[in-house]
Write an enzyme that holds these catalytic residues in place. Structure first.
Site, PDB file in Angstrom:
ATOM      1  N   GLU A  21       0.831  -1.207   0.000  1.00 19.24           N
ATOM      2  CA  GLU A  21       0.000   0.000   0.000  1.00 19.24           C
ATOM      3  C   GLU A  21       0.863   1.253   0.000  1.00 19.24           C
ATOM      4  OE1 GLU A  21      -3.955  -0.647   2.388  1.00 19.24           O
ATOM      5  OE2 GLU A  21      -2.267  -1.462   3.545  1.00 19.24           O
ATOM      6  N   LYS A 100     -11.844   4.153   2.466  1.00 12.77           N
ATOM      7  CA  LYS A 100     -10.826   3.430   1.702  1.00 12.77           C
ATOM      8  C   LYS A 100     -11.596   2.474   0.789  1.00 12.77           C
ATOM      9  CE  LYS A 100      -6.425   1.273   2.877  1.00 12.77           C
ATOM     10  NZ  LYS A 100      -5.618   0.776   4.000  1.00 12.77           N
TER      11      LYS A 100
END
Length: 122
Positions: A21, A100
């Site tokens: 990420e 998210k």
């Protein structure tokens, strides 16, 4: 109490607990609500009597597109505290929803999000 809502802002950042990420990055969406007295702004039509939501966008952008964090909770907290500090003369409370849309977890879902409220939000 009156409210200003800045909805569905979208940014690209490098936040997450997983190393991928922090390298690949991903989209984040934010909704921010400000608890504020808008009576004087409404009566005078004067931008100086309210909070310029373009500046709220800029706060969110600088934090979400800035220094990588492991947790979206940390991003939401940063956004809330920065808004309360920067606009302390007018903003009584702030609610931040940080979304998210594509976390790296298996399964079928629309998104994950955190919601925090700081200050007085009636």
């Amino acid at each position: 109490m009156d409210y200003i809502h800045v909805n569905e802002m979208e940014f690209y950042g490098y936040h997450g607990a997983l190393a991928e990420e922090n390298v690949l990055g991903q989209r984040f969406r934010a909704n921010v609500s400000l608890a504020i007295d808008l009576a004087e702004a409404g009566k005078t039509d004067n931008l100086l009597k309210t909070v310029n939501y373009a500046e709220v966008f800029e706060v969110c952008e600088s934090i979400i597109e800035g220094e990588p964090r492991k947790l979206i909770e940390a991003l939401a907290e940063d956004i809330a505290s920065t808004i309360l500090d920067k606009f302390s003369w007018q903003v009584k409370g702030v609610r931040v929803v940080l979304i998210k849309p594509d976390p790296p977890i298996r399964g079928h879902y629309a998104s994950v999000s955190v919601e925090i409220t700081r200050g007085k939000f009636v």
